[in-house]
Scaffold this motif. Structure first.
Motif, PDB file in Angstrom:
ATOM      1  N   LYS A   1      74.216   7.296  92.528  1.00  0.00           N
ATOM      2  CA  LYS A   1      73.771   8.142  93.630  1.00  0.00           C
ATOM      3  C   LYS A   1      74.892   8.350  94.650  1.00  0.00           C
ATOM      4  O   LYS A   1      75.118   9.465  95.131  1.00  0.00           O
ATOM      5  CB  LYS A   1      72.570   7.467  94.313  1.00  0.00           C
ATOM      6  N   ILE A   2      75.585   7.258  94.970  1.00  0.00           N
ATOM      7  CA  ILE A   2      76.649   7.343  95.977  1.00  0.00           C
ATOM      8  C   ILE A   2      77.836   8.150  95.453  1.00  0.00           C
ATOM      9  O   ILE A   2      78.429   8.954  96.183  1.00  0.00           O
ATOM     10  CB  ILE A   2      77.107   5.928  96.395  1.00  0.00           C
TER      11      ILE A   2
ATOM     12  N   THR B   1      86.430   8.087 102.116  1.00  0.00           N
ATOM     13  CA  THR B   1      85.413   7.688 101.142  1.00  0.00           C
ATOM     14  C   THR B   1      85.645   6.263 100.671  1.00  0.00           C
ATOM     15  O   THR B   1      84.724   5.442 100.616  1.00  0.00           O
ATOM     16  CB  THR B   1      85.449   8.629  99.933  1.00  0.00           C
TER      17      THR B   1
ATOM     18  N   ASN C   1      72.651   1.591  92.951  1.00  0.00           N
ATOM     19  CA  ASN C   1      72.750   2.883  93.651  1.00  0.00           C
ATOM     20  C   ASN C   1      74.118   3.540  93.496  1.00  0.00           C
ATOM     21  O   ASN C   1      74.412   4.542  94.152  1.00  0.00           O
ATOM     22  CB  ASN C   1      72.382   2.725  95.139  1.00  0.00           C
TER      23      ASN C   1
ATOM     24  N   LYS D   1      76.877  11.724  95.695  1.00  0.00           N
ATOM     25  CA  LYS D   1      76.859  12.153  97.083  1.00  0.00           C
ATOM     26  C   LYS D   1      78.274  12.372  97.615  1.00  0.00           C
ATOM     27  O   LYS D   1      78.554  13.387  98.264  1.00  0.00           O
ATOM     28  CB  LYS D   1      76.134  11.080  97.921  1.00  0.00           C
ATOM     29  N   GLU D   2      79.165  11.413  97.358  1.00  0.00           N
ATOM     30  CA  GLU D   2      80.526  11.514  97.889  1.00  0.00           C
ATOM     31  C   GLU D   2      81.280  12.691  97.260  1.00  0.00           C
ATOM     32  O   GLU D   2      82.067  13.362  97.930  1.00  0.00           O
ATOM     33  CB  GLU D   2      81.289  10.203  97.662  1.00  0.00           C
TER      34      GLU D   2
ATOM     35  N   THR E   1      87.235   3.817 102.112  1.00  0.00           N
ATOM     36  CA  THR E   1      86.987   2.804 103.134  1.00  0.00           C
ATOM     37  C   THR E   1      85.503   2.471 103.204  1.00  0.00           C
ATOM     38  O   THR E   1      85.111   1.302 103.231  1.00  0.00           O
ATOM     39  CB  THR E   1      87.460   3.308 104.509  1.00  0.00           C
ATOM     40  N   VAL E   2      84.683   3.514 103.221  1.00  0.00           N
ATOM     41  CA  VAL E   2      83.238   3.292 103.264  1.00  0.00           C
ATOM     42  C   VAL E   2      82.783   2.535 102.024  1.00  0.00           C
ATOM     43  O   VAL E   2      81.979   1.606 102.106  1.00  0.00           O
ATOM     44  CB  VAL E   2      82.491   4.639 103.398  1.00  0.00           C
TER      45      VAL E   2
ATOM     46  N   VAL F   1      79.712  -5.835 101.766  1.00  0.00           N
ATOM     47  CA  VAL F   1      78.451  -6.296 102.354  1.00  0.00           C
ATOM     48  C   VAL F   1      77.279  -6.079 101.397  1.00  0.00           C
ATOM     49  O   VAL F   1      76.120  -6.146 101.794  1.00  0.00           O
ATOM     50  CB  VAL F   1      78.161  -5.628 103.724  1.00  0.00           C
ATOM     51  N   LYS F   2      77.606  -5.800 100.156  1.00  0.00           N
ATOM     52  CA  LYS F   2      76.600  -5.677  99.084  1.00  0.00           C
ATOM     53  C   LYS F   2      75.589  -4.557  99.336  1.00  0.00           C
ATOM     54  O   LYS F   2      74.429  -4.667  98.933  1.00  0.00           O
ATOM     55  CB  LYS F   2      75.872  -7.011  98.866  1.00  0.00           C
ATOM     56  N   GLU F   3      76.000  -3.508 100.028  1.00  0.00           N
ATOM     57  CA  GLU F   3      75.134  -2.343 100.150  1.00  0.00           C
ATOM     58  C   GLU F   3      75.330  -1.427  98.948  1.00  0.00           C
ATOM     59  O   GLU F   3      74.406  -0.748  98.525  1.00  0.00           O
ATOM     60  CB  GLU F   3      75.445  -1.572 101.437  1.00  0.00           C
ATOM     61  N   LEU F   4      76.566  -1.382  98.466  1.00  0.00           N
ATOM     62  CA  LEU F   4      76.863  -0.590  97.272  1.00  0.00           C
ATOM     63  C   LEU F   4      76.728  -1.512  96.063  1.00  0.00           C
ATOM     64  O   LEU F   4      77.460  -2.476  95.921  1.00  0.00           O
ATOM     65  CB  LEU F   4      78.283  -0.009  97.363  1.00  0.00           C
TER      66      LEU F   4
ATOM     67  N   PRO G   1      75.326  -1.833  91.663  1.00  0.00           N
ATOM     68  CA  PRO G   1      75.164  -1.028  90.449  1.00  0.00           C
ATOM     69  C   PRO G   1      73.919  -0.135  90.501  1.00  0.00           C
ATOM     70  O   PRO G   1      73.902   0.956  89.927  1.00  0.00           O
ATOM     71  CB  PRO G   1      75.026  -2.089  89.357  1.00  0.00           C
TER      72      PRO G   1
ATOM     73  N   ARG H   1      83.895  -1.213 102.081  1.00  0.00           N
ATOM     74  CA  ARG H   1      83.076  -1.956 103.014  1.00  0.00           C
ATOM     75  C   ARG H   1      81.672  -2.188 102.458  1.00  0.00           C
ATOM     76  O   ARG H   1      81.116  -3.266 102.526  1.00  0.00           O
ATOM     77  CB  ARG H   1      83.003  -1.227 104.344  1.00  0.00           C
ATOM     78  N   ALA H   2      81.108  -1.110 101.895  1.00  0.00           N
ATOM     79  CA  ALA H   2      79.749  -1.216 101.366  1.00  0.00           C
ATOM     80  C   ALA H   2      79.691  -2.214 100.209  1.00  0.00           C
ATOM     81  O   ALA H   2      78.712  -2.938 100.048  1.00  0.00           O
ATOM     82  CB  ALA H   2      79.248   0.158 100.922  1.00  0.00           C
TER      83      ALA H   2
END
Lengths: 455, 455
Positions: free
Chosen positions: A360-361, A340, A357, A364-365, A342-343, A350-353, A355, A346-347
């Protein structure tokens, strides 16, 4: 035919080269070495230097002697670079630095020791010295350190013909590499970027303004290099103007950015592995030192876990199976949590994760932790019941597994998010905090439940 | 004034944009959304799509409707891309693909489902379709998939004036971005590369051969993309000709390579963390599945460790302190081993660790393991003696610590080297093998020594 040779040179095999050069060095075939040095890219020479046996390395550097091109140093590993600089004549090195790009020179000088820095700078031409000193004044890892000081900036109201004539008439003053032309006003404010390819393909009377890129991406001189790399990679830039107080002062090209991306990649991987800035060329003493701090942290967290186990001494004394099974709960927690984590790390990078979302993440995790927890609880329960012929023990280890994997999923996302919020690099400290939590909670839940229900 | 706005647009803040667009969507302010879509880079539109709430995401895509630019898809995360493609009209998408670069189109088509692939290709112009189909025939992750099919290749015996006239007369057929001109003979063999900047700064009567780059780096069409990235980054290339059977067939530019480097970085980090190809947009089911395999492997190794502990049941029953202390030895081994492993995996990736220096590095790392072992043996011995008032126990845990950290240093280098030799990606499997070894050996040495000398 010619191509074939070139291809072989492309897929430059360090190993073959090193063997060849070692051979020459051992047999004092200096003319062959000279031949190699004259016909080889400095990046490849650096590669060979890195891979030679230390004794042969020294003799190669002696053979190069006064002709040592400082550009070779920019391709070397940090620790090896230091070692080699010590054997070089700094004054001579400065004399050889005429063709070095300013950004490479800054990169080189910043790593020299104070005394060597002074010697190097004193022996440069004044114009170069000034530019390098200016570069060194910008914060480390900023756009200012990365940028080149030579660039082509033309009046925004010129046309293609004027631009082409300007370039042809200023042949001597053009930067070594440039891919874009920047459009400016008399105040040196940038209004557009024209790629050279488009300039070449346009008629002489077309206004530069007509063929400029739709978007203009400016780099502030203090921008962090990681942010610069992010912009270049996101928008596929090849070069971008650097501004200070709205005035253009430099240009960053993509080759510098590729280096930054490689560096950052390396840093992330090393940090996640709990090692600082280090490479295989570091001395034994330096390497040992660099690893010590994380090992000390790990020792402390391991002792905390042991103290938790110690609380349940009585239970273990009565049911030794607890000691046998307890590492499984902790280990599965650490593993699921690390996945978890590591993902998430990384997220974040690369600015996928973000504030927006995060909640939600996290949910989910945590949920995924629960599902995996149930799956492995069933497996380990059945195994334990079979192994120790104890139904209650199976139920207990199963419950502890579910709890610990839920905690792992939750902690694996919340820890990097919290560190990021506190401006601490999540790659650096997340793993150790996580495993402390999953270890402590794993032992606590398993041994705690056992004390309550088994004994 | 103008610049300031541009800067704000540069340091594009996804969070702000997402809030703004969410607002527009919730209040049906379609004209504002149109305005945003028309004035925003496709990379940023993709960013917003990624960060929107799923319901709003769908309504944004509906608003974009027929005008959906397939380039947006190339910026999206893999799993989200799939999801969105399902909601789009593939035929319409193909109609909008006229301006898409061939390499981007290949990248897009390769991830479509078979049926969608066919629909998409059928609705393209024949010339484009042929090029894309050719691209898809090259192996995945090869230079052939990365390359653009448009490039400028001129007769090697031309001069600067001829080249400039050619470019100006063929304005319509120039590639969108190009930075170098390739020099070829009538057989399409490449003999040199001339950077555009240098072409512009040269007199009309200068022969192109005179101003070509000293080195020529050719990319074989089947070369792995990681190797391509390595060459670009090592030699600071901006573009390079791609050849097949010694004939030029395409060109790779640095922006494609930056993407590859980012991808490979991501892969390495995810693999080291024991997670497969995954991102935060994957569904719960997919994510759970992707993590399951490594958790199963981890469960098995944990069970092996437990079986080892089980062998010493009698010893633990007599001295419960063994159960309390044993995780420390295992944990320190895993940590020290992971440090070594991380450095070794990275060094292998950047070709610093090679067969020629492998033995030296193994010896060095084993030695460092020994030094760290002695340091932590002293600390943990004193602590254990103080904690359990047992001198012998302290001596035993100290010895086990030294042994396990030596094994950790040795295993941390030999495992990735062995995997690399067996053509298995060391980033993928090294960590789990390592921790199995350090766990098993940690428990074995500590409990084994205790059985011999304590009981």
């Amino acid at each position: 035919m010619n191509e074939k040779q070139n291809i072989n040179k492309d897929t430059f095999s360090t190993k073959n080269y090193v063997e060849e050069i070692s051979n020459y060095l051992e047999n004092y075939q200096n003319s062959k070495i000279d031949n190699f040095l004259n016909n080889t890219h400095n990046a490849d020479i650096a590669d060979v230097i890195q891979n030679l046996d230390p004794v042969l390395r020294l003799s190669l550097i002696n053979i190069i002697g006064n002709k040592f091109d400082p550009e070779i140093l920019t391709y070397l590993n940090d620790s090896l670079r230091e070692e080699i600089v010590e054997t070089l004549d700094i004054k001579q090195l400065a004399n050889n630095a005429k063709e070095l790009d300013i950004d490479d020179a800054v990169d080189l000088v910043e790593d020299l020791e104070k005394e060597d820095q002074d010697t190097f700078l004193e022996n440069l031409e004044e114009k170069e010295r000034t530019l390098i000193e200016e570069g060194l004044n910008y914060p480390e890892d900023s756009a200012g350190r990365l940028m080149q000081r030579q660039f082509i900036a033309l009046d925004q109201f010129w046309n293609v013909g004027q631009a082409i004539d300007f370039l042809r008439n200023n042949k001597k003053n053009l930067p070594e590499d440039f891919y874009d032309i920047y459009l400016i006003n008399p105040k040196k404010q940038v209004f557009g970027v024209v790629p050279l390819g488009r300039l070449m393909g346009s008629k002489r009377d077309v206004s530069l303004n007509k063929i400029k890129n739709k978007e203009l991406r400016l780099i502030e001189v203090n921008m962090d290099q990681e942010e610069v790399a992010y912009l270049f990679s996101k928008y596929g830039l090849v070069s971008a103007p650097v501004i200070d107080n709205n005035k253009i002062i430099g240009s960053i090209t993509v080759d510098d950015v590729v280096e930054v991306i490689e560096e950052e990649r390396e840093e992330d991987i090393l940090k996640l592995g709990g090692v600082g800035h280090t490479d295989i060329y570091n001395s034994v003493i330096d390497t040992t030192k660099s690893r010590l701090s994380w090992l000390i942290v790990n020792l402390m967290t391991a002792i905390v876990a042991s103290i938790v186990i110690g609380l349940f001494e009585a239970a273990i004394e009565k049911v030794v199976a607890l000691a046998i099974l307890m590492p499984i709960v902790a280990s599965m927690g650490a593993n699921a949590g690390t996945q978890t984590l590591t993902v998430a790390v990384r997220a974040l990078a690369v600015k996928e994760l973000t504030p927006s979302n995060a909640l939600k993440i996290i949910t989910k995790e945590t949920f995924i932790g629960g599902i995996n927890g149930i799956i492995f609880a069933i497996i380990i329960s059945l195994l334990s019941i079979y192994w120790f012929q104890d139904f209650m023990l199976g139920l207990i280890i199963g419950s502890a597994m579910v709890l610990n994997l839920i905690i792992a999923g939750f902690a694996g996302t919340i820890i990097p998010l919290a560190l990021d919020k506190m401006k601490i690099d999540p790659a650096l400290a997340s793993a150790v905090i996580l495993t402390t939590i999953t270890d402590v909670f794993g032992f606590l839940s398993f041994l705690g439940l056992a004390t309550l229900f088994l004994i």
